[in-house]
Write a protein that holds these residues in place. Structure first.
Motif, PDB file in Angstrom:
ATOM      1  N   LEU A 111       0.830  -1.206   0.000  1.00  0.00           N
ATOM      2  CA  LEU A 111       0.000   0.000   0.000  1.00  0.00           C
ATOM      3  C   LEU A 111       0.863   1.252   0.000  1.00  0.00           C
ATOM      4  N   ARG A 112       1.775   1.296  -0.947  1.00  0.00           N
ATOM      5  CA  ARG A 112       2.648   2.452  -1.120  1.00  0.00           C
ATOM      6  C   ARG A 112       1.988   3.470  -2.062  1.00  0.00           C
ATOM      7  N   TRP A 113       2.129   4.751  -1.729  1.00  0.00           N
ATOM      8  CA  TRP A 113       1.524   5.801  -2.551  1.00  0.00           C
ATOM      9  C   TRP A 113       2.183   5.854  -3.926  1.00  0.00           C
ATOM     10  N   TRP A 114       1.371   6.079  -4.897  1.00  0.00           N
ATOM     11  CA  TRP A 114       1.837   6.295  -6.255  1.00  0.00           C
ATOM     12  C   TRP A 114       0.818   7.147  -6.985  1.00  0.00           C
ATOM     13  N   VAL A 115       1.253   7.965  -7.920  1.00  0.00           N
ATOM     14  CA  VAL A 115       0.347   8.827  -8.675  1.00  0.00           C
ATOM     15  C   VAL A 115       0.050   8.177 -10.019  1.00  0.00           C
ATOM     16  N   ALA A 116      -1.228   7.908 -10.250  1.00  0.00           N
ATOM     17  CA  ALA A 116      -1.642   7.278 -11.494  1.00  0.00           C
ATOM     18  C   ALA A 116      -1.653   8.299 -12.632  1.00  0.00           C
ATOM     19  N   PRO A 117      -1.505   7.842 -13.862  1.00  0.00           N
ATOM     20  CA  PRO A 117      -1.614   8.761 -15.004  1.00  0.00           C
ATOM     21  C   PRO A 117      -2.988   9.433 -15.028  1.00  0.00           C
ATOM     22  N   SER A 118      -3.075  10.576 -15.661  1.00  0.00           N
ATOM     23  CA  SER A 118      -4.338  11.321 -15.730  1.00  0.00           C
ATOM     24  C   SER A 118      -5.420  10.486 -16.397  1.00  0.00           C
ATOM     25  N   ASP A 119      -6.659  10.597 -15.856  1.00  0.00           N
ATOM     26  CA  ASP A 119      -7.777   9.865 -16.434  1.00  0.00           C
ATOM     27  C   ASP A 119      -8.466  10.713 -17.503  1.00  0.00           C
ATOM     28  N   ALA A 120      -9.646  10.259 -17.939  1.00  0.00           N
ATOM     29  CA  ALA A 120     -10.367  10.954 -19.008  1.00  0.00           C
ATOM     30  C   ALA A 120     -10.778  12.363 -18.602  1.00  0.00           C
ATOM     31  N   ASN A 121     -10.890  12.611 -17.296  1.00  0.00           N
ATOM     32  CA  ASN A 121     -11.259  13.942 -16.799  1.00  0.00           C
ATOM     33  C   ASN A 121     -10.042  14.773 -16.419  1.00  0.00           C
ATOM     34  N   ASN A 122      -8.865  14.285 -16.797  1.00  0.00           N
ATOM     35  CA  ASN A 122      -7.601  14.974 -16.524  1.00  0.00           C
ATOM     36  C   ASN A 122      -7.281  15.043 -15.036  1.00  0.00           C
ATOM     37  N   ASN A 123      -7.785  14.067 -14.267  1.00  0.00           N
ATOM     38  CA  ASN A 123      -7.466  13.974 -12.843  1.00  0.00           C
ATOM     39  C   ASN A 123      -6.356  12.953 -12.633  1.00  0.00           C
ATOM     40  N   SER A 124      -5.369  13.318 -11.845  1.00  0.00           N
ATOM     41  CA  SER A 124      -4.289  12.393 -11.477  1.00  0.00           C
ATOM     42  C   SER A 124      -4.442  12.064  -9.995  1.00  0.00           C
ATOM     43  N   TYR A 125      -4.770  10.829  -9.681  1.00  0.00           N
ATOM     44  CA  TYR A 125      -5.052  10.431  -8.312  1.00  0.00           C
ATOM     45  C   TYR A 125      -3.848   9.769  -7.660  1.00  0.00           C
ATOM     46  N   VAL A 126      -3.765   9.944  -6.339  1.00  0.00           N
ATOM     47  CA  VAL A 126      -2.804   9.187  -5.541  1.00  0.00           C
ATOM     48  C   VAL A 126      -3.479   7.877  -5.159  1.00  0.00           C
ATOM     49  N   ILE A 127      -2.883   6.765  -5.553  1.00  0.00           N
ATOM     50  CA  ILE A 127      -3.489   5.466  -5.298  1.00  0.00           C
ATOM     51  C   ILE A 127      -2.485   4.555  -4.591  1.00  0.00           C
ATOM     52  N   VAL A 128      -2.999   3.455  -4.035  1.00  0.00           N
ATOM     53  CA  VAL A 128      -2.150   2.425  -3.431  1.00  0.00           C
ATOM     54  C   VAL A 128      -2.601   1.070  -3.954  1.00  0.00           C
ATOM     55  N   GLY A 129      -1.763   0.055  -3.735  1.00  0.00           N
ATOM     56  CA  GLY A 129      -2.110  -1.275  -4.207  1.00  0.00           C
ATOM     57  C   GLY A 129      -1.693  -1.491  -5.648  1.00  0.00           C
ATOM     58  N   THR A 130      -0.552  -0.939  -6.025  1.00  0.00           N
ATOM     59  CA  THR A 130      -0.028  -1.103  -7.372  1.00  0.00           C
ATOM     60  C   THR A 130       1.481  -1.257  -7.288  1.00  0.00           C
ATOM     61  N   LYS A 131       2.067  -1.792  -8.308  1.00  0.00           N
ATOM     62  CA  LYS A 131       3.515  -1.982  -8.322  1.00  0.00           C
ATOM     63  C   LYS A 131       4.261  -0.767  -8.869  1.00  0.00           C
ATOM     64  N   GLY A 132       3.539   0.262  -9.173  1.00  0.00           N
ATOM     65  CA  GLY A 132       4.238   1.469  -9.606  1.00  0.00           C
ATOM     66  C   GLY A 132       3.968   1.820 -11.045  1.00  0.00           C
ATOM     67  N   PRO A 133       4.924   2.246 -11.823  1.00  0.00           N
ATOM     68  CA  PRO A 133       6.368   2.126 -11.576  1.00  0.00           C
ATOM     69  C   PRO A 133       6.909   3.124 -10.556  1.00  0.00           C
ATOM     70  N   PHE A 134       7.703   2.639  -9.615  1.00  0.00           N
ATOM     71  CA  PHE A 134       8.327   3.500  -8.608  1.00  0.00           C
ATOM     72  C   PHE A 134       9.719   3.886  -9.099  1.00  0.00           C
ATOM     73  N   LYS A 135       9.753   4.794 -10.059  1.00  0.00           N
ATOM     74  CA  LYS A 135      11.018   5.208 -10.645  1.00  0.00           C
ATOM     75  C   LYS A 135      11.758   6.169  -9.720  1.00  0.00           C
ATOM     76  N   PRO A 136      13.101   6.165  -9.741  1.00  0.00           N
ATOM     77  CA  PRO A 136      13.851   7.100  -8.898  1.00  0.00           C
ATOM     78  C   PRO A 136      13.644   8.551  -9.317  1.00  0.00           C
ATOM     79  N   THR A 137      13.101   8.763 -10.514  1.00  0.00           N
ATOM     80  CA  THR A 137      12.861  10.128 -10.983  1.00  0.00           C
ATOM     81  C   THR A 137      11.440  10.597 -10.680  1.00  0.00           C
ATOM     82  N   TYR A 138      10.663   9.804  -9.954  1.00  0.00           N
ATOM     83  CA  TYR A 138       9.311  10.174  -9.528  1.00  0.00           C
ATOM     84  C   TYR A 138       9.278  10.107  -8.005  1.00  0.00           C
ATOM     85  N   VAL A 139       9.144  11.232  -7.350  1.00  0.00           N
ATOM     86  CA  VAL A 139       9.237  11.216  -5.892  1.00  0.00           C
ATOM     87  C   VAL A 139       8.232  12.183  -5.260  1.00  0.00           C
ATOM     88  N   PHE A 140       7.898  11.886  -4.006  1.00  0.00           N
ATOM     89  CA  PHE A 140       7.184  12.829  -3.151  1.00  0.00           C
ATOM     90  C   PHE A 140       8.213  13.569  -2.303  1.00  0.00           C
TER      91      PHE A 140
END
Length: 213
Positions: free
Chosen positions: A118-147
């Motif tokens: 349940l690590r935070w990750w930001v999903a790509p923008s949806d059809a409404n141009n909203n980018s949500y913070v979600i958990v329960g995914t494998k990422g990608p947790f790139k070193p160039t994407y950080v909080f």
């Protein structure tokens, strides 16, 4: 060779941008004035609450998608509950947390039907141009994407989500940061110029519980 140089340059730029500077970086404090511990669990509460709410309400909770699938889960808040504690950590081998360090947020004190971390990750923008913070995914947790966490007042902070972008024309890397905030539908997401001030309160261990609505 070019495919190797860009990731290396990107990671180097990320560390330079996010590494603390003696003139700007400072310890992150909770509401009791104590420094946040690397890997500690804290409630993340809105700094400014309605008058009907107590100082320990408005915390974060997990909400399934509309199709009720177990993963991923969205993050929302509850004005009537303290919510879930969040593990706050950095990959740096330091005992305390300071501003400008890359931060990892995760829920590890909750039981859900989602069997993924349940690590935070930001999903790509949806059809409404909203980018949500979600958990329960494998990422990608790139070193160039950080909080990271930025000071916004006395013991008050904003959470940022940053990533490195590259110009297709000049091959120049730049840091793009957005605010982690509550979107219009009440879900945690990222948006430009929409800071949402938070405070941190230490978690007192009791039991693992489910706060998924």
């Amino acid at each position: 060779m070019a495919s190797f140089l860009f990731p290396t340059a990107a990671i180097t730029l990320l560390l330079l941008v996010l590494s603390p500077s003696p003139s700007v970086a400072g310890p992150i404090l909770d509401v009791d004035g104590d420094i946040l511990q690397n890997g500690g669990d804290y409630y993340i509460l809105p700094a400014f609450r309605p008058l009907i709410s107590s100082a320990e309400e408005g915390g974060l909770r997990l909400t399934p998608a509309e199709d009720s699938s177990p993963c991923p889960l969205f993050i929302t808040n509850s004005w009537t509950k303290r919510g879930l504690p969040v593990k706050i950590s950095t990959l740096y081998f330091i005992p305390i947390l300071t501003t400008s360090f890359p931060i990892i947020f995760s829920f590890d004190k909750v039981s859900t039907t989602c069997n993924k971390p349940l690590r935070w990750w930001v999903a790509p923008s949806d059809a409404n141009n909203n980018s949500y913070v979600i958990v329960g995914t494998k990422g990608p947790f790139k070193p160039t994407y950080v909080f990271n966490i930025k000071e916004a007042g006395k013991d008050v902070y904003n959470i940022k989500f940053c990533h490195i972008t590259e110009s297709d024309i000049f091959r120049v890397s730049a840091m793009d940061c957005k605010d982690v905030t509550l979107l219009d539908d009440g879900k945690l997401g990222v948006a430009e110029n929409s800071p949402f001030p938070f405070v941190f309160k230490k978690y007192s261990p009791k039991k693992i519980a489910s706060y998924v609505d």
